[in-house]
Motif scaffolding. Structure first.
Motif, PDB file in Angstrom:
ATOM      1  N   LYS A  33       0.871  -1.178   0.000  1.00 24.92           N
ATOM      2  CA  LYS A  33       0.000   0.000   0.000  1.00 24.92           C
ATOM      3  C   LYS A  33       0.909   1.230   0.000  1.00 24.92           C
ATOM      4  N   PRO A  34       0.877   2.041  -1.060  1.00 24.84           N
ATOM      5  CA  PRO A  34       1.790   3.189  -1.120  1.00 24.84           C
ATOM      6  C   PRO A  34       1.549   4.181   0.019  1.00 24.84           C
ATOM      7  N   LYS A  43      -1.504   8.561  -7.889  1.00 23.36           N
ATOM      8  CA  LYS A  43      -2.671   8.851  -8.719  1.00 23.36           C
ATOM      9  C   LYS A  43      -3.780   9.480  -7.863  1.00 23.36           C
ATOM     10  N   PRO A  44      -4.644  10.293  -8.460  1.00 20.32           N
ATOM     11  CA  PRO A  44      -5.741  10.907  -7.681  1.00 20.32           C
ATOM     12  C   PRO A  44      -6.898   9.930  -7.479  1.00 20.32           C
ATOM     13  N   TYR A  45      -6.609   8.786  -6.878  1.00 19.70           N
ATOM     14  CA  TYR A  45      -7.601   7.738  -6.673  1.00 19.70           C
ATOM     15  C   TYR A  45      -7.663   7.378  -5.196  1.00 19.70           C
ATOM     16  N   ASN A  46      -8.575   6.464  -4.862  1.00 15.07           N
ATOM     17  CA  ASN A  46      -8.783   6.020  -3.492  1.00 15.07           C
ATOM     18  C   ASN A  46      -7.905   4.803  -3.193  1.00 15.07           C
ATOM     19  N   TYR A  47      -7.004   4.926  -2.227  1.00 13.08           N
ATOM     20  CA  TYR A  47      -6.112   3.831  -1.826  1.00 13.08           C
ATOM     21  C   TYR A  47      -6.603   3.146  -0.548  1.00 13.08           C
ATOM     22  N   ASP A  48      -7.732   3.588  -0.004  1.00 12.99           N
ATOM     23  CA  ASP A  48      -8.176   3.124   1.309  1.00 12.99           C
ATOM     24  C   ASP A  48      -8.621   1.667   1.341  1.00 12.99           C
ATOM     25  N   LYS A  49      -8.991   1.103   0.205  1.00 12.05           N
ATOM     26  CA  LYS A  49      -9.495  -0.276   0.197  1.00 12.05           C
ATOM     27  C   LYS A  49      -8.380  -1.312   0.116  1.00 12.05           C
ATOM     28  N   LEU A  50      -7.126  -0.865   0.020  1.00 13.75           N
ATOM     29  CA  LEU A  50      -5.985  -1.781  -0.029  1.00 13.75           C
ATOM     30  C   LEU A  50      -5.598  -2.211   1.378  1.00 13.75           C
ATOM     31  N   ASP A  51      -5.174  -3.486   1.525  1.00 14.67           N
ATOM     32  CA  ASP A  51      -4.588  -3.913   2.788  1.00 14.67           C
ATOM     33  C   ASP A  51      -3.093  -3.572   2.778  1.00 14.67           C
ATOM     34  N   ASP A  52      -2.357  -3.962   3.814  1.00 17.36           N
ATOM     35  CA  ASP A  52      -0.937  -3.608   3.908  1.00 17.36           C
ATOM     36  C   ASP A  52      -0.101  -4.267   2.817  1.00 17.36           C
ATOM     37  N   ASN A  53      -0.593  -5.381   2.263  1.00 21.58           N
ATOM     38  CA  ASN A  53       0.140  -6.073   1.193  1.00 21.58           C
ATOM     39  C   ASN A  53      -0.131  -5.470  -0.183  1.00 21.58           C
ATOM     40  N   GLY A  54      -1.076  -4.538  -0.277  1.00 20.94           N
ATOM     41  CA  GLY A  54      -1.354  -3.870  -1.542  1.00 20.94           C
ATOM     42  C   GLY A  54      -2.490  -4.465  -2.343  1.00 20.94           C
ATOM     43  N   PHE A  55      -3.335  -5.287  -1.715  1.00 16.62           N
ATOM     44  CA  PHE A  55      -4.430  -5.948  -2.440  1.00 16.62           C
ATOM     45  C   PHE A  55      -5.776  -5.594  -1.816  1.00 16.62           C
ATOM     46  N   VAL A  56      -6.813  -5.608  -2.640  1.00 20.63           N
ATOM     47  CA  VAL A  56      -8.175  -5.357  -2.166  1.00 20.63           C
ATOM     48  C   VAL A  56      -8.721  -6.658  -1.589  1.00 20.63           C
ATOM     49  N   SER A  63     -14.987   0.825  -7.505  1.00 18.26           N
ATOM     50  CA  SER A  63     -15.416   1.614  -8.657  1.00 18.26           C
ATOM     51  C   SER A  63     -14.176   2.124  -9.371  1.00 18.26           C
ATOM     52  N   ASN A  64     -14.369   2.913 -10.427  1.00 15.12           N
ATOM     53  CA  ASN A  64     -13.215   3.345 -11.213  1.00 15.12           C
ATOM     54  C   ASN A  64     -12.362   4.387 -10.500  1.00 15.12           C
ATOM     55  N   ASN A  65     -12.747   4.792  -9.272  1.00 18.77           N
ATOM     56  CA  ASN A  65     -11.907   5.695  -8.476  1.00 18.77           C
ATOM     57  C   ASN A  65     -10.985   4.930  -7.535  1.00 18.77           C
ATOM     58  N   ASP A  66     -11.095   3.607  -7.507  1.00 14.01           N
ATOM     59  CA  ASP A  66     -10.347   2.803  -6.536  1.00 14.01           C
ATOM     60  C   ASP A  66      -9.118   2.147  -7.153  1.00 14.01           C
ATOM     61  N   ILE A  67      -8.064   2.035  -6.337  1.00 18.36           N
ATOM     62  CA  ILE A  67      -6.878   1.264  -6.699  1.00 18.36           C
ATOM     63  C   ILE A  67      -7.140  -0.170  -6.274  1.00 18.36           C
ATOM     64  N   ILE A  68      -6.900  -1.141  -7.164  1.00 18.13           N
ATOM     65  CA  ILE A  68      -7.159  -2.540  -6.797  1.00 18.13           C
ATOM     66  C   ILE A  68      -5.872  -3.318  -6.512  1.00 18.13           C
ATOM     67  N   THR A  90      -2.384  -0.312  -9.950  1.00 15.05           N
ATOM     68  CA  THR A  90      -3.346  -0.670 -10.996  1.00 15.05           C
ATOM     69  C   THR A  90      -4.738  -0.193 -10.608  1.00 15.05           C
ATOM     70  N   THR A  91      -5.435   0.442 -11.559  1.00 14.01           N
ATOM     71  CA  THR A  91      -6.800   0.915 -11.333  1.00 14.01           C
ATOM     72  C   THR A  91      -7.756   0.164 -12.259  1.00 14.01           C
ATOM     73  N   LEU A  92      -9.044   0.322 -11.983  1.00  9.61           N
ATOM     74  CA  LEU A  92     -10.052  -0.232 -12.883  1.00  9.61           C
ATOM     75  C   LEU A  92     -10.106   0.593 -14.159  1.00  9.61           C
ATOM     76  N   LYS A  93     -10.631  -0.002 -15.227  1.00 13.27           N
ATOM     77  CA  LYS A  93     -10.856   0.748 -16.466  1.00 13.27           C
ATOM     78  C   LYS A  93     -11.936   1.802 -16.230  1.00 13.27           C
ATOM     79  N   ASN A  94     -11.970   2.794 -17.100  1.00 13.22           N
ATOM     80  CA  ASN A  94     -12.953   3.871 -16.967  1.00 13.22           C
ATOM     81  C   ASN A  94     -14.376   3.334 -17.007  1.00 13.22           C
ATOM     82  N   ASN A  95     -15.244   3.921 -16.194  1.00 16.78           N
ATOM     83  CA  ASN A  95     -16.675   3.576 -16.134  1.00 16.78           C
ATOM     84  C   ASN A  95     -16.924   2.127 -15.759  1.00 16.78           C
ATOM     85  N   GLU A  96     -16.011   1.497 -15.040  1.00 17.57           N
ATOM     86  CA  GLU A  96     -16.212   0.116 -14.577  1.00 17.57           C
ATOM     87  C   GLU A  96     -16.360   0.116 -13.071  1.00 17.57           C
TER      88      GLU A  96
END
Length: 193
Positions: A33-34, A43-56, A63-68, A90-96
């Motif tokens: 998790k950066p 990136k101007p996205y949401n990193y809050d859903k990541l755990d300490d290992n960097g995974f959701v 949503s497309n504002n989240d880092i997965i 890595t982020t989701l594709k637009n509008n996904e």
């Protein structure tokens, strides 16, 4: 019928990321998790859903504002021993958007970590969506009506979908018509003749 789940499908997308080594500098990427204090170009996205290992987490809505997948590359600051990181997440594709269905972690042939994340999205039919029958008869949804607005027979039974019969002769999908007639006969008789 659409409210009861008629023609609903689940679409999945797979996102893949792996830790690579930059040959020119010898630096190695790592999943984590950066940290905004030590990471540049975040990136101007949401990193809050990541755990300490960097995974959701599994079954987390994204949503497309989240880092997965969180990933950073270490870089040395000029004229200093301090190491600062560059964001390679890595982020989701637009509008996904959707739910995290599966996360697979493994190592590649070079020994670096690889991660694949499967995102599940439910698709609900709407006007303009195209469908195809087993007989090759294609058509789009032209209108959706409330159940009380559908035609009904003397017993009050309403159809789930209505197809224009003029579509059969010109496209020569006679199997579609035979299948409809056989289905009606089977439901009336209670079996297949």
């Amino acid at each position: 019928a659409i409210d009861r789940g008629f023609f609903r499908v689940h679409k999945t997308n797979v996102y893949k990321a792996e830790e690579n080594k930059v040959q020119s500098s010898g630096k190695e990427e790592k999943f984590c998790k950066p940290d905004p204090k030590y990471t540049k170009s975040m990136k101007p996205y949401n990193y809050d859903k990541l755990d300490d290992n960097g995974f959701v987490r599994l079954n987390q809505y994204v949503s497309n504002n989240d880092i997965i997948i969180g990933k950073v590359l270490p870089e040395r600051v000029k004229n200093s021993n301090q190491i600062i990181y560059r964001d390679c997440s890595t982020t989701l594709k637009n509008n996904e958007s959707g739910f995290i269905d599966k996360i697979v972690k493994d190592k590649n042939q070079d020994g670096y970590n690889v991660c694949k994340v499967k995102v599940r999205t439910e698709r609900i039919p709407k006007i303009g969506d195209k469908f195809c029958s087993r007989c090759g008869q294609k058509g789009t949804i032209g209108m959706t009506l409330k159940e009380e607005d559908f035609p009904y027979n003397k017993d009050g039974i309403r159809p789930d979908a209505i197809m224009n019969p003029h579509a059969i002769p010109s496209r020569m999908t006679i199997g579609q018509l035979l299948e409809c007639v056989l289905g009606k006969a089977a439901s009336m008789v209670g079996g297949v003749a």
